[in-house]
Scaffold this motif. Sequence first.
Motif, short mmCIF file in Angstrom:
data_model
loop_
_atom_site.label_atom_id
_atom_site.label_comp_id
_atom_site.label_asym_id
_atom_site.label_seq_id
_atom_site.Cartn_x
_atom_site.Cartn_y
_atom_site.Cartn_z
N THR A 168 6.52 -6.28 13.98
CA THR A 168 7.29 -5.84 12.83
C THR A 168 7.01 -4.38 12.55
O THR A 168 5.87 -3.93 12.63
CB THR A 168 6.91 -6.69 11.60
N ASN A 169 8.07 -3.64 12.19
CA ASN A 169 7.90 -2.27 11.74
C ASN A 169 7.48 -2.33 10.27
O ASN A 169 8.29 -2.58 9.39
CB ASN A 169 9.19 -1.47 11.90
N LEU A 170 6.20 -2.10 10.01
CA LEU A 170 5.68 -2.27 8.66
C LEU A 170 6.25 -1.26 7.68
O LEU A 170 6.28 -1.51 6.48
CB LEU A 170 4.15 -2.18 8.68
N PHE A 171 6.71 -0.10 8.18
CA PHE A 171 7.24 0.92 7.28
C PHE A 171 8.60 0.51 6.70
O PHE A 171 9.02 1.03 5.67
CB PHE A 171 7.36 2.26 8.01
N THR A 172 9.32 -0.39 7.38
CA THR A 172 10.62 -0.83 6.89
C THR A 172 10.60 -2.28 6.42
O THR A 172 11.63 -2.80 6.02
CB THR A 172 11.68 -0.67 8.01
N ASP A 173 9.44 -2.92 6.48
CA ASP A 173 9.33 -4.30 6.05
C ASP A 173 8.97 -4.31 4.57
O ASP A 173 7.85 -3.96 4.18
CB ASP A 173 8.25 -5.01 6.87
N TRP A 174 9.90 -4.74 3.72
CA TRP A 174 9.70 -4.63 2.28
C TRP A 174 8.55 -5.50 1.79
O TRP A 174 7.85 -5.13 0.84
CB TRP A 174 10.98 -5.00 1.54
N ARG A 175 8.29 -6.63 2.44
CA ARG A 175 7.17 -7.48 2.01
C ARG A 175 5.85 -6.75 2.20
O ARG A 175 5.01 -6.72 1.29
CB ARG A 175 7.17 -8.78 2.81
N THR A 176 5.67 -6.14 3.36
CA THR A 176 4.42 -5.43 3.63
C THR A 176 4.30 -4.19 2.75
O THR A 176 3.21 -3.87 2.25
CB THR A 176 4.35 -5.03 5.11
N VAL A 177 5.41 -3.47 2.55
CA VAL A 177 5.37 -2.27 1.70
C VAL A 177 4.98 -2.64 0.27
O VAL A 177 4.16 -1.97 -0.37
CB VAL A 177 6.72 -1.53 1.75
N LEU A 178 5.55 -3.73 -0.26
CA LEU A 178 5.23 -4.14 -1.63
C LEU A 178 3.76 -4.56 -1.73
O LEU A 178 3.07 -4.23 -2.71
CB LEU A 178 6.13 -5.30 -2.04
N VAL A 179 3.27 -5.29 -0.72
CA VAL A 179 1.86 -5.68 -0.74
C VAL A 179 0.96 -4.45 -0.66
O VAL A 179 -0.06 -4.36 -1.36
CB VAL A 179 1.56 -6.65 0.43
N THR A 180 1.34 -3.47 0.16
CA THR A 180 0.57 -2.24 0.27
C THR A 180 0.53 -1.52 -1.07
O THR A 180 -0.55 -1.04 -1.50
CB THR A 180 1.18 -1.31 1.34
N LEU A 181 1.67 -1.43 -1.75
CA LEU A 181 1.70 -0.78 -3.06
C LEU A 181 0.82 -1.52 -4.06
O LEU A 181 0.12 -0.91 -4.87
CB LEU A 181 3.14 -0.70 -3.57
N GLY A 182 0.86 -2.86 -3.99
CA GLY A 182 -0.01 -3.64 -4.88
C GLY A 182 -1.48 -3.39 -4.61
O GLY A 182 -2.28 -3.22 -5.55
N ILE A 183 -1.86 -3.35 -3.33
CA ILE A 183 -3.26 -3.08 -2.98
C ILE A 183 -3.65 -1.68 -3.40
O ILE A 183 -4.76 -1.44 -3.90
CB ILE A 183 -3.48 -3.29 -1.47
N VAL A 184 -2.73 -0.71 -3.22
CA VAL A 184 -3.00 0.67 -3.64
C VAL A 184 -3.24 0.73 -5.14
O VAL A 184 -4.17 1.40 -5.61
CB VAL A 184 -1.82 1.59 -3.24
#
Length: 898
Positions: free
Chosen positions: A458-474
């Motif tokens: 998966t391209n994590l930069f365009t995967d909204w689930r991973t991006v949202l989780v990353t923002l939450g962790i940040v």
Amino acid sequence: MIMREWLMRLLDRGRRAQLDAELAEELQFHREQLERDAAATGLDAQAARHAASRQLGNVTRAREDARARWSIPIVDAVLRDLHYAWRGLRRSPGFTLTVIVTLGLGIGANVTMFSVVDRLMYRPLAYLRDPATVHRVYWQWQGASGPRTSNSTTYRRFLDFQASTKSFTAFAGFSERDLAVGEGDRVRERRIAAVSATYFGFFDAQPVRGRFFNADEDVVPRGADVTVLSYDFWQSEYGGADVLGQSLQIGEVRARIIGVAPRGFAGVNDATPPVAWIPITTFAGSAGTDDARTYHTAYAWSWLHILVRRNASVSTEMASADASRALQDSWRSELATSSSVLTLDAARPHAVVGAVRLGAGPEPALESRTAVWVSIVAGVVLLIACANVANLMLARALRRRRETAVRLALGAGRHHLLLQAAIECTLLAMLGGALALLIAQWIGTIIQHTLLGGTASTNLFTDWRTVLVTLGIVFITAMLIALLPTMFAGRARDLASALRGGVRGGARDGARIRAALLVVQASLSVVLLVGAALFVRSLRAVQDMRLGYDAEQVVLVSRVIRGIPMDETTQVPLRRLLLETAQTLPDVETAAWVNSAPFVSTSSSSLYVSGIDSVGQLGTFTFQAASPDYFRTMGTRIVQGRAFSAEDRLGTPEVMVVSASMARALWPGRDAIGQCVRVRLPTEPCRQVVGIAEDMVQNDLVGGTRYHFYMPIEQYTRTWGNGMLLRLRGDPVVAGERVRAALQRVMPGASYLNVRPLREIVSDAQRSWRLGATMFTAFGLLALVVAAVGLYGVIAYSVTERAHELSVRVALGAQRRDILRLVVGQTVRYTLIGTSVGLLVAAWSGHWLQPLLFQQSARDPGVFVAIALLMTTVALVASLTPALRASRSDPAVALRAE
């Protein structure tokens, strides 16, 4: 009106430069007008300018009032604070880089494991319609060796299930196999999905070309020879050309291409997406084995998975109860055809309507459970990283205590200082999050391809689930690392003391908290290192385990017959020709024809032994039909009696060799040699046990019974068996390719051979322990490095802030060794406390970790002692440089500096 005003402010903010120029022009116009009016009264030029300025008033105030109307104050304030934070971070590049890398590694570890666990267990399948009502059916029963769970069943039971249940609105059967696709030099083993015609109705997917196959093409006993291609396969193999109506050889089926699936459609397997779909009855009807010929009438071949759509008005508990009733009815039907099946009272079968993804099913595989544990470990790594960064931020806040006091003395609000500290931490966390996505994309791809065996990434930069989780962790990380700096920024009450004290002014305030953070880092690092050591030892135990054979030099040669009919008159001569040809090759030491191979396929059969009412209640008995050199080829030891030989052929008394566990189970306390066993039916001729072989691992490295028996293939079947096991000389990969090329020359027509080293097959079975060992070790070492760097940084800062104290000690007669002992002793004290806490936590959590280990205690004293020594050594090394610097410092210089 309020909304309109804020909208106008937003629009004006985008053109502030233009408005500012217009305001300057207007103010200049008014000034010139006032100057002309003053000059008209007889004043000279200078007096007119002064008069105009007095009459115009505070131009700066007017300009600022106008500019306030063109902006959003909160946004401007945040942007100013961001700019201030960025300037401050640019002035300390070493500190900034250390924090960003530390947070990037910590956040990246969590994002990586989220993407892995999400893909294994939780991510919704592409195109799946109404996923909350779609389930996979799991079967559970009480086997002879304990509770059993399976997600596969027979086609006959699938038909029973459809006829007997009322809680579901749709059913689909599916199975995936690696089959030969293509012809000639382009033939490759690829993943193929055999699915029922109802399968595509579970998805909101429309073919980009042609159509999906329908019910008329999926009929028993054999469906139509049609196929639907995946979008990626269509693009890579055909370049997107019109392929409808063309033929594609898939296994033994020459299928007509009738459609192309949409981009991204993979059905229920997005880890290893199929390249094509064929009717499930086409696959079963063309398999050519004894089981395949009766797949729709008998319960002998368990190979099919069931997908259902639950009626929205029915709960999952009610649906599972309905499915269990259907299973029990089907079980009774099977009992009527086979006496070797456990009774309903003994088996207590029931069905579970569960998750489509196997990792989230009622009994997830060891691989999924290990991934979840590694995700917890990743969270611990993030906590260690946050503790380290918080320590650095606290040291930075204390170092800037005088600056903070000056700003408060000049009128800065405390809430503004708190906001600036929080914004600085958020900026660092966001930069760390950006780095984390890069790390996760790289590491995640490696894990998917090497440790999990999948091909899709998966391209994590365009995967909204991973991006949202990353923002939450940040966000969480920013809050954690901002807590202490903001707390100390708001505690500067005695400004005079802070202005006089400099760096030492806040030393005592932060010493205890920094020590506590060091203890937390050390304890968490110990927990991870203990887990890493346990998994490494577990993996080593798996790799060193005696499997009952020597897989290192053995390869499996699989025969794929294509395009020509094969019956007994042609199969037996071809089998003998291939075996005889292999035995003459210089790379081949020994060769054996087999009907199955470890971790690839197994066959089981009913047994009938005098004096035992139901052998099937003791467990599952798997068998191997092979040619005489089987045991020599595998490297399996015969512990008693003999192996079968070339003399054991058709027409001679039938014999078998049994495993040591099977001999103990069937004839406890008696000699198994010479015993009589009937295979398949009680009317079959008696087979005499002539030998006992060491136990062999066939399907599962952990648990399970080792009940296996071996028969000469000539005495059991003349047509069964599609492969050979060869023991090779030299590198099995290189030698295996030479052998394949030599044997390919005797294969008829378009038929071909596949060669795969047995060690690779065994390695796949060890994947879950390899995943745990690799990730635990990587995260454990990362935590150790982060903790060591944090320890070094805090001790170095402590030495700097205690320079005056240490100088006084030296001036009063303290020796260098006394200073070394003081500094190193402080480090060891923190480390020993943290290590003790970590070992206690590791021991307490051991009962959860134990099921993931292999022949390894989760509370191994040797591991605990080794990790304690490692942490102590690391702490000593980390404190050595600051301690030496403190012992060599000139007290006069330090005292003059104060």
